[in-house]
Design a protein around this motif. Structure first.
Motif, PDB file in Angstrom:
ATOM      1  N   GLY A  14     -33.617   8.137 -29.096  1.00 56.39           N
ATOM      2  CA  GLY A  14     -33.244   9.519 -28.788  1.00 56.39           C
ATOM      3  C   GLY A  14     -32.996   9.782 -27.319  1.00 56.39           C
ATOM      4  O   GLY A  14     -33.252  10.895 -26.839  1.00 56.39           O
ATOM      5  N   ILE A  15     -32.446   8.799 -26.611  1.00 60.94           N
ATOM      6  CA  ILE A  15     -32.279   8.937 -25.163  1.00 60.94           C
ATOM      7  C   ILE A  15     -31.158   9.941 -24.844  1.00 60.94           C
ATOM      8  O   ILE A  15     -30.045   9.841 -25.355  1.00 60.94           O
ATOM      9  CB  ILE A  15     -31.953   7.580 -24.512  1.00 60.94           C
ATOM     10  N   GLY A  16     -31.470  10.896 -23.998  1.00 64.43           N
ATOM     11  CA  GLY A  16     -30.500  11.872 -23.518  1.00 64.43           C
ATOM     12  C   GLY A  16     -30.511  11.932 -22.003  1.00 64.43           C
ATOM     13  O   GLY A  16     -31.555  11.756 -21.376  1.00 64.43           O
ATOM     14  N   LYS A  17     -29.320  12.137 -21.407  1.00 59.38           N
ATOM     15  CA  LYS A  17     -29.222  12.224 -19.948  1.00 59.38           C
ATOM     16  C   LYS A  17     -28.037  13.099 -19.564  1.00 59.38           C
ATOM     17  O   LYS A  17     -26.933  12.918 -20.082  1.00 59.38           O
ATOM     18  CB  LYS A  17     -29.065  10.825 -19.332  1.00 59.38           C
ATOM     19  N   ARG A  18     -28.293  14.035 -18.651  1.00 60.46           N
ATOM     20  CA  ARG A  18     -27.241  14.907 -18.117  1.00 60.46           C
ATOM     21  C   ARG A  18     -27.202  14.773 -16.604  1.00 60.46           C
ATOM     22  O   ARG A  18     -28.228  14.551 -15.954  1.00 60.46           O
ATOM     23  CB  ARG A  18     -27.500  16.375 -18.487  1.00 60.46           C
ATOM     24  N   PHE A  19     -26.005  14.937 -16.052  1.00 59.95           N
ATOM     25  CA  PHE A  19     -25.812  15.032 -14.613  1.00 59.95           C
ATOM     26  C   PHE A  19     -25.102  16.359 -14.350  1.00 59.95           C
ATOM     27  O   PHE A  19     -23.887  16.459 -14.474  1.00 59.95           O
ATOM     28  CB  PHE A  19     -24.976  13.865 -14.088  1.00 59.95           C
ATOM     29  N   GLY A  20     -25.888  17.379 -14.055  1.00 58.69           N
ATOM     30  CA  GLY A  20     -25.316  18.705 -13.892  1.00 58.69           C
ATOM     31  C   GLY A  20     -24.723  19.174 -15.210  1.00 58.69           C
ATOM     32  O   GLY A  20     -25.399  19.205 -16.247  1.00 58.69           O
ATOM     33  N   ALA A  21     -23.429  19.518 -15.182  1.00 56.06           N
ATOM     34  CA  ALA A  21     -22.766  20.003 -16.393  1.00 56.06           C
ATOM     35  C   ALA A  21     -22.252  18.879 -17.272  1.00 56.06           C
ATOM     36  O   ALA A  21     -21.749  19.127 -18.371  1.00 56.06           O
ATOM     37  CB  ALA A  21     -21.612  20.928 -16.012  1.00 56.06           C
ATOM     38  N   VAL A  22     -22.356  17.628 -16.796  1.00 56.45           N
ATOM     39  CA  VAL A  22     -21.820  16.480 -17.533  1.00 56.45           C
ATOM     40  C   VAL A  22     -22.918  15.836 -18.366  1.00 56.45           C
ATOM     41  O   VAL A  22     -23.970  15.456 -17.840  1.00 56.45           O
ATOM     42  CB  VAL A  22     -21.213  15.440 -16.565  1.00 56.45           C
ATOM     43  N   THR A  23     -22.677  15.716 -19.669  1.00 56.54           N
ATOM     44  CA  THR A  23     -23.605  15.037 -20.566  1.00 56.54           C
ATOM     45  C   THR A  23     -23.209  13.566 -20.648  1.00 56.54           C
ATOM     46  O   THR A  23     -22.124  13.233 -21.131  1.00 56.54           O
ATOM     47  CB  THR A  23     -23.580  15.664 -21.970  1.00 56.54           C
ATOM     48  N   ALA A  24     -24.093  12.689 -20.172  1.00 58.02           N
ATOM     49  CA  ALA A  24     -23.794  11.261 -20.154  1.00 58.02           C
ATOM     50  C   ALA A  24     -24.280  10.554 -21.411  1.00 58.02           C
ATOM     51  O   ALA A  24     -23.616   9.619 -21.894  1.00 58.02           O
ATOM     52  CB  ALA A  24     -24.418  10.618 -18.919  1.00 58.02           C
ATOM     53  N   LEU A  25     -25.434  10.959 -21.938  1.00 53.57           N
ATOM     54  CA  LEU A  25     -26.005  10.341 -23.133  1.00 53.57           C
ATOM     55  C   LEU A  25     -26.581  11.413 -24.044  1.00 53.57           C
ATOM     56  O   LEU A  25     -27.209  12.363 -23.559  1.00 53.57           O
ATOM     57  CB  LEU A  25     -27.122   9.352 -22.764  1.00 53.57           C
ATOM     58  N   THR A  26     -26.393  11.238 -25.344  1.00 55.53           N
ATOM     59  CA  THR A  26     -26.954  12.159 -26.325  1.00 55.53           C
ATOM     60  C   THR A  26     -27.560  11.365 -27.472  1.00 55.53           C
ATOM     61  O   THR A  26     -26.840  10.667 -28.199  1.00 55.53           O
ATOM     62  CB  THR A  26     -25.879  13.113 -26.881  1.00 55.53           C
ATOM     63  N   ALA A  27     -28.885  11.432 -27.619  1.00 58.10           N
ATOM     64  CA  ALA A  27     -29.595  10.846 -28.764  1.00 58.10           C
ATOM     65  C   ALA A  27     -29.198   9.391 -29.020  1.00 58.10           C
ATOM     66  O   ALA A  27     -28.867   9.006 -30.142  1.00 58.10           O
ATOM     67  CB  ALA A  27     -29.366  11.686 -30.013  1.00 58.10           C
ATOM     68  N   VAL A  28     -29.243   8.568 -27.972  1.00 54.01           N
ATOM     69  CA  VAL A  28     -28.864   7.159 -28.091  1.00 54.01           C
ATOM     70  C   VAL A  28     -30.084   6.306 -28.426  1.00 54.01           C
ATOM     71  O   VAL A  28     -31.151   6.471 -27.822  1.00 54.01           O
ATOM     72  CB  VAL A  28     -28.197   6.667 -26.794  1.00 54.01           C
ATOM     73  N   ASN A  29     -29.915   5.395 -29.367  1.00 51.94           N
ATOM     74  CA  ASN A  29     -30.970   4.452 -29.747  1.00 51.94           C
ATOM     75  C   ASN A  29     -30.530   3.029 -29.421  1.00 51.94           C
ATOM     76  O   ASN A  29     -29.344   2.695 -29.519  1.00 51.94           O
ATOM     77  CB  ASN A  29     -31.270   4.531 -31.243  1.00 51.94           C
ATOM     78  N   LEU A  30     -31.503   2.194 -29.050  1.00 52.71           N
ATOM     79  CA  LEU A  30     -31.231   0.777 -28.798  1.00 52.71           C
ATOM     80  C   LEU A  30     -32.470  -0.024 -29.142  1.00 52.71           C
ATOM     81  O   LEU A  30     -33.585   0.358 -28.739  1.00 52.71           O
ATOM     82  CB  LEU A  30     -30.862   0.550 -27.325  1.00 52.71           C
ATOM     83  N   ARG A  31     -32.296  -1.148 -29.871  1.00 54.74           N
ATOM     84  CA  ARG A  31     -33.411  -2.038 -30.191  1.00 54.74           C
ATOM     85  C   ARG A  31     -33.064  -3.452 -29.752  1.00 54.74           C
ATOM     86  O   ARG A  31     -31.951  -3.938 -30.016  1.00 54.74           O
ATOM     87  CB  ARG A  31     -33.702  -2.045 -31.692  1.00 54.74           C
ATOM     88  N   GLU A  43     -16.191   1.775 -24.434  1.00 55.35           N
ATOM     89  CA  GLU A  43     -15.229   1.992 -23.373  1.00 55.35           C
ATOM     90  C   GLU A  43     -15.934   2.317 -22.072  1.00 55.35           C
ATOM     91  O   GLU A  43     -17.119   2.701 -22.057  1.00 55.35           O
ATOM     92  CB  GLU A  43     -14.296   3.154 -23.719  1.00 55.35           C
ATOM     93  N   ASN A  44     -15.198   2.221 -20.954  1.00 53.12           N
ATOM     94  CA  ASN A  44     -15.728   2.764 -19.711  1.00 53.12           C
ATOM     95  C   ASN A  44     -15.972   4.252 -19.899  1.00 53.12           C
ATOM     96  O   ASN A  44     -15.132   4.978 -20.435  1.00 53.12           O
ATOM     97  CB  ASN A  44     -14.742   2.543 -18.559  1.00 53.12           C
ATOM     98  N   GLY A  45     -17.137   4.696 -19.470  1.00 56.96           N
ATOM     99  CA  GLY A  45     -17.507   6.091 -19.674  1.00 56.96           C
ATOM    100  C   GLY A  45     -18.264   6.325 -20.964  1.00 56.96           C
ATOM    101  O   GLY A  45     -18.652   7.456 -21.260  1.00 56.96           O
ATOM    102  N   ALA A  46     -18.496   5.255 -21.755  1.00 58.87           N
ATOM    103  CA  ALA A  46     -19.216   5.414 -23.017  1.00 58.87           C
ATOM    104  C   ALA A  46     -20.703   5.660 -22.801  1.00 58.87           C
ATOM    105  O   ALA A  46     -21.386   6.179 -23.683  1.00 58.87           O
ATOM    106  CB  ALA A  46     -19.024   4.184 -23.898  1.00 58.87           C
ATOM    107  N   GLY A  47     -21.224   5.264 -21.630  1.00 62.64           N
ATOM    108  CA  GLY A  47     -22.639   5.487 -21.327  1.00 62.64           C
ATOM    109  C   GLY A  47     -23.449   4.224 -21.184  1.00 62.64           C
ATOM    110  O   GLY A  47     -24.677   4.283 -21.037  1.00 62.64           O
ATOM    111  N   LYS A  48     -22.809   3.064 -21.175  1.00 58.46           N
ATOM    112  CA  LYS A  48     -23.545   1.796 -21.112  1.00 58.46           C
ATOM    113  C   LYS A  48     -24.356   1.682 -19.825  1.00 58.46           C
ATOM    114  O   LYS A  48     -25.555   1.386 -19.859  1.00 58.46           O
ATOM    115  CB  LYS A  48     -22.572   0.610 -21.223  1.00 58.46           C
ATOM    116  N   SER A  49     -23.704   1.883 -18.686  1.00 63.21           N
ATOM    117  CA  SER A  49     -24.401   1.739 -17.410  1.00 63.21           C
ATOM    118  C   SER A  49     -25.493   2.785 -17.259  1.00 63.21           C
ATOM    119  O   SER A  49     -26.572   2.502 -16.729  1.00 63.21           O
ATOM    120  CB  SER A  49     -23.406   1.849 -16.252  1.00 63.21           C
ATOM    121  N   THR A  50     -25.240   3.997 -17.739  1.00 61.95           N
ATOM    122  CA  THR A  50     -26.258   5.044 -17.655  1.00 61.95           C
ATOM    123  C   THR A  50     -27.482   4.664 -18.477  1.00 61.95           C
ATOM    124  O   THR A  50     -28.629   4.862 -18.047  1.00 61.95           O
ATOM    125  CB  THR A  50     -25.691   6.386 -18.131  1.00 61.95           C
ATOM    126  N   LEU A  51     -27.260   4.107 -19.671  1.00 58.51           N
ATOM    127  CA  LEU A  51     -28.389   3.706 -20.516  1.00 58.51           C
ATOM    128  C   LEU A  51     -29.218   2.631 -19.828  1.00 58.51           C
ATOM    129  O   LEU A  51     -30.463   2.674 -19.860  1.00 58.51           O
ATOM    130  CB  LEU A  51     -27.868   3.197 -21.865  1.00 58.51           C
TER     131      LEU A  51
END
Length: 516
Positions: A14-31, A43-51
């Motif tokens: 359930g990882i979520g991350k925002r940068f100001g008005a920009v939502t970078a991650l919403t409810a992401v799971n990884l095992r 894709e670039n901008g999909a949220g990989k680096s942020t995760l």
């Protein structure tokens, strides 16, 4: 290994991350499970680096939980993550080129006695580590004396020696040739066999299918799904990555295919640039001749270290030529190309391979980066009118599909593919006669790559000359009217991209150094 009979070593829920008005991650799971190589794709901008940055504590999560070995964790930064057994190697090498290889491997944890660093002990330990990697490296030599590819491998050696339980590799093969990548893959398999969980971020789909057990796909900051790689095909994986954009990608590929060999050109196009007997400083490139015509895409092909980047830097005046002459026809100011300023004044533009350190100013906004070259060409005393600035920025953000489409964002907040588009926009604003692109699609996703390939074809059709450098020979063949082959820092062949130029023939020429 089977994910069904063991507990995950690492779980992010359930990882979520925002940068100001920009939502970078919403409810992401990884095992991640012990002993697996797990692909993280999108894709670039999909949220990989942020995760990854949330995992290692660079960015705090706004929502969700992270568990390592079943215990909840929240790291305050990469050092704390490393102490817990989570090591990350990023695409851009983050080591100290002025220090020795051994010092870089053990920086911050040097063996000491009575407060003094035991350099002999450190060098012996470092030598054993690089030997395990299969590298022939003098660990006492400065790291900066080695290629970027070797520096990347040394960064991985350092991570391996940190007793990692989880090893995150963010585009580790983007600077490696086939042989170096093969050694890395061997090490990855060995580490997985020892129980290390490896998170592998790559844009090379073939590597995912060759190496990985499972894949987690992100799109627009959300989780698309987690899939066993054995149950995927290239087409289904691309479909998961792009969603509705997959149709757009197929259209781009069809348009590119229309330009596949044989690529015939009619008429006698204007010569834009002629290089005669040009060579650089010692260990740069041997003297070469090159002619580029209007509307022509000239591909530069060769192995890593063959002299591709050195050649284009000479053409742009970024490196001073010590012999020969470079003439630009109808280039305005005239005179020798002794500096980038002179090249720009004569209608040349250059997008370097390392966009972050040599191309973009990461702290400036998207708009400021786009307008930088145009303003420099006018001189800082003659400011571009505000209305014209806004028009140009809006035009190229839309034309290149730069996202987020916010010109006020710092360019460092954009994904790698969108940063590459900003760099392209900067030079397109100047309406160059010759555009030099050094690895413009390296480290970006398949959709952005296809868009840039389409842009190159479109610019060529409009009469712009393009010099195109790529390590991917398929890309060179798809786009180029002629291919200049480099080997051991020499231009050894010029091949017309007609029906006789096949991949086999191109590879044979690169290997033999002679026209086949």
């Amino acid at each position: 290994m089977s994910a069904s009979n063991t507990a995950p070593l690492l779980s992010m829920t359930g990882i979520g991350k925002r940068f100001g008005a920009v939502t970078a991650l919403t409810a992401v799971n990884l095992r991640l499970f012990p002993g697996e190589i797990h692909a993280l794709v999108g894709e670039n901008g999909a949220g990989k680096s942020t995760l990854i940055k949330v995992l290692t504590g660079i960015h705090p999560a706004d929502a969700g939980t992270i568990r390592l070995g079943g215990e909840p964790v929240r790291f305050s930064g990469p050092q704390q993550a490393q102490r817990a057994g989570v090591s990350t190697v990023y695409q851009e090498v983050n080591l100290c080129p002025n220090l020795s290889v051994a010092e870089n491997i053990y920086i911050g944890r040097e063996p000491r006695r009575a407060g003094l660093v035991r350099f002999d002990t450190m060098r012996k330990a470092a030598a054993a580590l690089v030997a395990r990697m299969g590298l022939d490296v003098d660990v006492s030599a400065p790291l900066g004396s080695y290629s970027l590819a070797v520096q990347q491998l040394i960064a991985i050696v350092r991570a391996v020696d940190l007793d990692a339980r989880v090893l995150v590799l963010d585009e580790p093969t983007s600077s490696l040739d086939a042989g170096e990548a093969s050694r890395l893959f061997e090490l990855m398999r060995r580490l997985a066999g020892e129980g290390v969980a490896i998170l592998f971020v790559t844009h090379f789909l073939d590597q995912i299918f060759a190496l990985c057990d499972r894949a987690t796909v992100l799109r627009n900051g959300t989780l698309v799904g987690e899939y066993p790689v054995a149950e995927l095909t290239h087409k289904t994986l691309v479909g998961h990555m792009l969603g509705n954009a997959a149709g757009t990608l197929e259209q781009i590929e069809r348009e590119s295919a229309e330009h596949d060999v044989p690529r015939t050109r009619t008429g006698d196009p204007e010569t834009v640039l002629t290089a005669t007997g040009v060579s650089g400083r010692r260990n740069s490139v041997a003297p070469f001749d090159l002619t580029v015509h209007a509307g022509e895409v000239v591909g530069l092909a060769g192995l890593l270290g063959s002299g591709r980047t050195e050649t284009v830097r000479l053409l742009f005046g970024a490196d001073r030529a010590v012999t020969g002459d470079i003439a630009v026809t109808g280039g305005g100011a005239g005179g020798p190309l002794r500096s980038p300023r002179a090249a720009v004044s004569q209608g040349l533009a250059y997008c370097p391979e390392d966009r972050k350190t040599q191309g973009l100013i990461l702290e400036l906004s998207v708009a400021e980066n786009i307008l930088l070259a145009a303003q420099a060409a006018r001189g800082w005393a003659r400011r571009i009118p505000a209305r014209k600035r806004a028009e140009w920025v809006a035009k190229y953000i839309a034309a290149l599909r730069i996202t987020p489409a916010d010109p006020t964002l710092p360019v460092k907040a954009l994904s790698g593919g969108n940063q590459q588009k900003v760099l392209l926009a900067r030079w397109l604003v100047t309406q160059p006669r010759l555009l030099i692109l050094d690895e413009p699609t390296r480290g970006i996703d398949i959709g952005a790559k296809a868009e840039i390939q389409r842009l190159v074809l479109s610019l060529s059709e409009e009469g712009m000359a393009v010099v195109f450098v790529s390590a991917e020979l398929e890309e060179v063949l798809r786009l180029s009217h002629k291919v200049e082959v480099l080997r051991d820092r020499q231009l050894v062949a010029e091949l017309s991209n007609d029906a006789t130029l096949t991949m086999d023939r191109l590879m044979e020429t690169i290997a033999s150094g002679a026209i086949s």
